[in-house]
Design a protein around this motif. Structure first.
Motif, PDB file in Angstrom:
ATOM      1  N   ASP A   1       0.815  -1.211   0.000  1.00 25.38           N
ATOM      2  CA  ASP A   1       0.000   0.000   0.000  1.00 25.38           C
ATOM      3  C   ASP A   1       0.853   1.267   0.000  1.00 25.38           C
ATOM      4  O   ASP A   1       0.344   2.347   0.312  1.00 25.38           O
ATOM      5  CB  ASP A   1      -0.940   0.004   1.204  1.00 25.38           C
ATOM      6  CG  ASP A   1      -0.191  -0.181   2.522  1.00 25.38           C
ATOM      7  OD1 ASP A   1       1.040  -0.336   2.474  1.00 25.38           O
ATOM      8  OD2 ASP A   1      -0.837  -0.174   3.582  1.00 25.38           O
ATOM      9  N   TYR A   2       2.153   1.150  -0.303  1.00 23.21           N
ATOM     10  CA  TYR A   2       3.117   2.245  -0.430  1.00 23.21           C
ATOM     11  C   TYR A   2       3.465   2.884   0.911  1.00 23.21           C
ATOM     12  O   TYR A   2       4.244   3.842   0.930  1.00 23.21           O
ATOM     13  CB  TYR A   2       2.619   3.350  -1.382  1.00 23.21           C
ATOM     14  CG  TYR A   2       1.873   2.869  -2.593  1.00 23.21           C
ATOM     15  CD1 TYR A   2       2.362   1.819  -3.365  1.00 23.21           C
ATOM     16  CD2 TYR A   2       0.678   3.459  -2.981  1.00 23.21           C
ATOM     17  CE1 TYR A   2       1.674   1.370  -4.478  1.00 23.21           C
ATOM     18  CE2 TYR A   2      -0.023   3.023  -4.090  1.00 23.21           C
ATOM     19  CZ  TYR A   2       0.476   1.975  -4.838  1.00 23.21           C
ATOM     20  OH  TYR A   2      -0.202   1.521  -5.940  1.00 23.21           O
ATOM     21  N   ASP A   3       2.918   2.408   2.019  1.00 25.61           N
ATOM     22  CA  ASP A   3       3.129   3.037   3.322  1.00 25.61           C
ATOM     23  C   ASP A   3       4.343   2.431   4.027  1.00 25.61           C
ATOM     24  O   ASP A   3       4.626   1.232   3.900  1.00 25.61           O
ATOM     25  CB  ASP A   3       1.902   2.862   4.222  1.00 25.61           C
ATOM     26  CG  ASP A   3       0.748   3.752   3.786  1.00 25.61           C
ATOM     27  OD1 ASP A   3       0.997   4.717   3.052  1.00 25.61           O
ATOM     28  OD2 ASP A   3      -0.410   3.468   4.159  1.00 25.61           O
TER      29      ASP A   3
ATOM     30  N   GLN B   1       4.773   7.902   3.060  1.00 25.66           N
ATOM     31  CA  GLN B   1       4.954   7.261   1.758  1.00 25.66           C
ATOM     32  C   GLN B   1       6.201   7.848   1.111  1.00 25.66           C
ATOM     33  O   GLN B   1       6.131   8.824   0.359  1.00 25.66           O
ATOM     34  CB  GLN B   1       3.727   7.472   0.872  1.00 25.66           C
ATOM     35  CG  GLN B   1       2.483   6.751   1.359  1.00 25.66           C
ATOM     36  CD  GLN B   1       1.308   6.895   0.419  1.00 25.66           C
ATOM     37  OE1 GLN B   1       1.369   7.632  -0.570  1.00 25.66           O
ATOM     38  NE2 GLN B   1       0.226   6.204   0.708  1.00 25.66           N
ATOM     39  N   PRO B   2       7.365   7.300   1.395  1.00 27.60           N
ATOM     40  CA  PRO B   2       8.608   7.910   0.891  1.00 27.60           C
ATOM     41  C   PRO B   2       8.800   7.751  -0.602  1.00 27.60           C
ATOM     42  O   PRO B   2       9.522   8.539  -1.208  1.00 27.60           O
ATOM     43  CB  PRO B   2       9.696   7.162   1.667  1.00 27.60           C
ATOM     44  CG  PRO B   2       9.088   5.854   2.015  1.00 27.60           C
ATOM     45  CD  PRO B   2       7.620   6.110   2.220  1.00 27.60           C
ATOM     46  N   CYS B   3       8.165   6.756  -1.211  1.00 22.47           N
ATOM     47  CA  CYS B   3       8.376   6.498  -2.642  1.00 22.47           C
ATOM     48  C   CYS B   3       7.101   6.707  -3.444  1.00 22.47           C
ATOM     49  O   CYS B   3       6.930   6.087  -4.499  1.00 22.47           O
ATOM     50  CB  CYS B   3       8.925   5.084  -2.843  1.00 22.47           C
ATOM     51  SG  CYS B   3      10.478   4.786  -1.989  1.00 22.47           S
ATOM     52  N   GLU B   4       6.200   7.518  -2.922  1.00 18.61           N
ATOM     53  CA  GLU B   4       4.967   7.887  -3.606  1.00 18.61           C
ATOM     54  C   GLU B   4       4.164   6.649  -3.986  1.00 18.61           C
ATOM     55  O   GLU B   4       3.663   5.947  -3.118  1.00 18.61           O
ATOM     56  CB  GLU B   4       5.293   8.773  -4.818  1.00 18.61           C
ATOM     57  CG  GLU B   4       5.955  10.095  -4.424  1.00 18.61           C
ATOM     58  CD  GLU B   4       6.350  10.922  -5.607  1.00 18.61           C
ATOM     59  OE1 GLU B   4       6.252  10.418  -6.741  1.00 18.61           O
ATOM     60  OE2 GLU B   4       6.763  12.073  -5.417  1.00 18.61           O
ATOM     61  N   CYS B   5       4.041   6.348  -5.279  1.00 17.85           N
ATOM     62  CA  CYS B   5       3.142   5.267  -5.710  1.00 17.85           C
ATOM     63  C   CYS B   5       3.902   3.993  -6.063  1.00 17.85           C
ATOM     64  O   CYS B   5       3.497   3.260  -6.979  1.00 17.85           O
ATOM     65  CB  CYS B   5       2.301   5.731  -6.890  1.00 17.85           C
ATOM     66  SG  CYS B   5       3.274   6.293  -8.296  1.00 17.85           S
TER      67      CYS B   5
ATOM     68  N   SER C   1      12.205   0.355  -3.289  1.00 19.62           N
ATOM     69  CA  SER C   1      10.836   0.255  -3.782  1.00 19.62           C
ATOM     70  C   SER C   1      10.854  -0.251  -5.217  1.00 19.62           C
ATOM     71  O   SER C   1      11.892  -0.658  -5.747  1.00 19.62           O
ATOM     72  CB  SER C   1      10.140   1.612  -3.697  1.00 19.62           C
ATOM     73  OG  SER C   1      10.786   2.546  -4.541  1.00 19.62           O
ATOM     74  N   GLY C   2       9.686  -0.191  -5.854  1.00 25.35           N
ATOM     75  CA  GLY C   2       9.584  -0.627  -7.238  1.00 25.35           C
ATOM     76  C   GLY C   2      10.159   0.352  -8.231  1.00 25.35           C
ATOM     77  O   GLY C   2      10.205   0.049  -9.426  1.00 25.35           O
TER      78      GLY C   2
END
Length: 627
Positions: free
Chosen positions: A176-178, A198-202, A221-222
């Protein structure tokens, strides 16, 4: 007949005290000790007399007589004492060794059974040591699973877990990006996170890890750019993105495709590593985010590119291990980026994403969790075949973990399940024999992440249904979850509830409240009369449509524009003539220029205008040559 004495006892006991009174006053113990001393003296005399050689028969007879007399006296005394005291010891006489030893009066006061002989004591101690060693050899007894707490991260999969080296804070990340922060010391029984961001937004969070100093967190992240944040969630640095149009990935400054995982260097502060879909493993420094430190390029045996799915440092930081999509495991020397030091080409099935590789605490063994539902153990000193392999461990996530216990005797990993098809498990394997020694049913969802902290001796688990569970034992674990379980949930203050229920604003009072309109029709009529609310559009300034009427030739805007273009009445007259038209009036009644020159130049003088021929004559020579 025996006469009763003055004290009311018989003649034989008249000389001694009353036995009941002696028992009550505690005199019987002294009498028993005196009798035992007398018996010991008699036995010593008897032994000495036996050791001496008989000199004459008379002496023997006298000795026998003395013995018999002493026996008679002792027997009579013993009979009298048996009548006078009830506490005489009953049973066989004491052995000779114990009779020879001096009697310790302090030992008789100790209650309970006598201690065993020295040999038996040693044997029992040996048995106890054997039992303790057996308990120590059984690592299952050290698994802290008697208690658990549940931390609610969100509704989606918890795909990342991180614990700082001291074990005071836990950080969780999910699909959930959190990223949520949990403080065991500041948390109460409600188990709520104190910060969420949310350090990497989406982008989905794939990996979180605290640095070896505990002041920074690596967030993978992704996206193609890893981030480093501090303990409070503020960004410290972000890796640069590379140029995706450069073929040689060693010439780019950063990753150009999606990241998979990352890891901090265990010894060097500020150095970390990431691996990506651009078929590279890169090392970075926090102080230099504009370019990577070094680039490792995994290759197949034929020299083609292959994507690394996970990477890690060895415990001493000298080796870098990566597992690739073709099933190989490659290990480099940290200072030599060209060729791998170890390369096993078919560690797992090709095409399956190996989700985790981790080193043991002694640094000699590597564990790999494959996407082919296996867990394998490798000895890096003989990296030609796996030491052990366990199958039947389903996994559906590309970040399923495996880890070693703090004592290096167990290996832990999680299993995945379809929704509604059972429960995810935490499976424990013994490192020495690789037997499946223990299991824990976690929840009715997959077990994605597992972390066994060496200082806390607590196991953290991330699940597929958005939960983070902490397993601990009050006797075997330290701090951590034990700190927040004992705290009761804080109650809301009364002042807070009052301010939430009753919010008073000035315009809510009757004296400031605007009058309520009962009918909208009357309000609309008032608005029509108000020139500001019902603003009339401005009429055209000039032209045939003055006064708001469009020209007679057509009622559309286009026809009006065409008409105005056709009837364009521009003044094509000579401007000189138009000005000279007012010359007589200006001369009779000067207003602008003439009053200014009335004193200095009362008579107007105009410059003489030369003709074109005269101008040509007066031109300089250089202009004539140019012409």
């Amino acid at each position: 007949m025996e006469r009763p004495g003055p004290s009311g006892v018989t003649g034989s006991d008249a000389s001694g005290p009353d036995p009941q009174l002696a028992v009550t006053m505690g005199f019987t113990g002294f009498e028993a000790r005196e009798k035992e001393e007398e018996m010991n003296r008699e036995k010593e005399l008897r032994r000495q007399s036996e050791d001496l050689e008989p000199t004459s028969s008379g002496s023997n007879v006298a000795r026998d007589c003395s013995k018999s007399s002493s026996r008679d006296t002792s027997s009579s005394e013993s009979e009298a004492s048996s009548e006078s005291s009830d506490d005489e010891l009953i049973g066989p006489p004491l052995p000779l060794k114990m009779a020879e030893e001096p009697v310790n009066h302090m030992e008789e006061d100790i209650l309970g059974p006598l201690p065993p002989p020295l040999g038996e004591d040693v044997e029992e101690d040996d048995d106890d040591d054997d039992d303790d060693s057996e308990e120590e050899e059984n690592p299952v007894q050290k698994i802290p699973d008697s208690h658990e707490i549940t931390l609610k991260h969100g509704a989606k999969t918890v795909s990342a877990l991180g614990l700082d080296p001291s074990g005071a804070r836990l950080v969780t990340g999910g699909y959930d990006y959190d990223v949520k922060f949990w403080d065991f010391a500041g948390m109460d029984a409600s188990f709520k996170a104190f910060r969420s961001l949310q350090p990497c937004e989406c982008h989905q969070i794939k990996s979180l890890q605290y640095s070896n100093t505990g002041d920074m967190i690596l967030v993978v992240s992704g996206s193609s750019q890893a981030k480093v944040i501090d303990r409070d969630g503020f960004e410290v640095m972000e890796c640069i993105k590379g140029d995706q149009y450069i073929v040689d990935m060693a010439n780019t400054k950063g990753h150009t495709a999606m990241l998979h995982t990352g890891s901090w260097h265990p010894k060097i502060k500020g150095e970390f590593m990431t691996c990506s879909n651009d078929a590279t493993v890169r090392t970075w420094e926090v102080e230099n985010p504009k370019k990577q430190k070094s680039v490792f390029k995994p290759r197949t045996m034929q020299g083609k590119k292959v994507i690394p799915t996970t990477c890690t440092y060895s415990r001493d930081g000298n080796l870098i291990a990566a597992a690739c999509q073709n099933g190989s495991i490659q290990i480099w020397d940290r200072n030599l980026t060209v060729h791998p030091k170890f390369h096993y080409k078919q560690a797992h099935d090709p095409g399956t994403d190996t989700s985790c590789v981790t080193f043991s605490y002694d640094g000699n063994v590597l564990a790999s969790r494959g996407g082919d539902d296996t867990l394998k153990l490798w000895d890096i000193r003989q990296f030609n075949k796996p030491l052990f392999s366990a199958s039947g461990l389903p996994t559906m996530f590309p970040m399923t973990d495996c880890c070693f216990s703090p004592d290096d005797k167990l290996i832990v990993t999680g299993t995945s399940v379809q929704r509604g098809c059972g429960s995810g498990k935490l499976v424990f394997f013994e490192r020495r024999t690789f037997q499946r020694v223990y299991e824990i049913d976690i929840t009715d969802a997959s077990v994605v992440r597992c972390l066994w902290h060496p200082k806390l001796n607590q196991i953290m688990v991330g699940t597929g249904n958005g939960l983070a569970k902490v397993y601990y034992d009050p006797n075997k674990s330290q701090r951590g979850a034990k700190l927040c379980v004992v705290k009761t949930q804080r109650k809301a203050k009364q002042a807070e509830t009052l301010t939430q229920d009753y919010i008073i604003t000035p315009h809510a009072l009757p004296m400031f409240r605007e009058p309520r309109q009962r009918s909208t029709r009357k309000q609309l009529e008032k608005d029509r009369l108000d020139p500001l609310k019902s603003h009339k559009p401005e009429p055209p300034v000039a032209g045939p449509g003055r006064g708001g009427r469009v020209g007679t030739h057509g009622g559309t805007l286009s026809s009006y524009i065409v008409k105005n273009i056709a009837l364009d009445k521009t003044d094509d007259s000579n401007p000189r003539e138009a000005i000279l038209r007012h010359a007589k009036a200006a001369e009779d009644n000067p207003y602008w220029v003439s009053p200014a020159y009335s004193k200095t130049q009362p008579k107007t003088m105009f410059a003489q205008v030369e003709s074109d021929d005269e101008e040509a004559k007066n031109e300089p020579e250089w202009k004539k040559r140019k012409i």
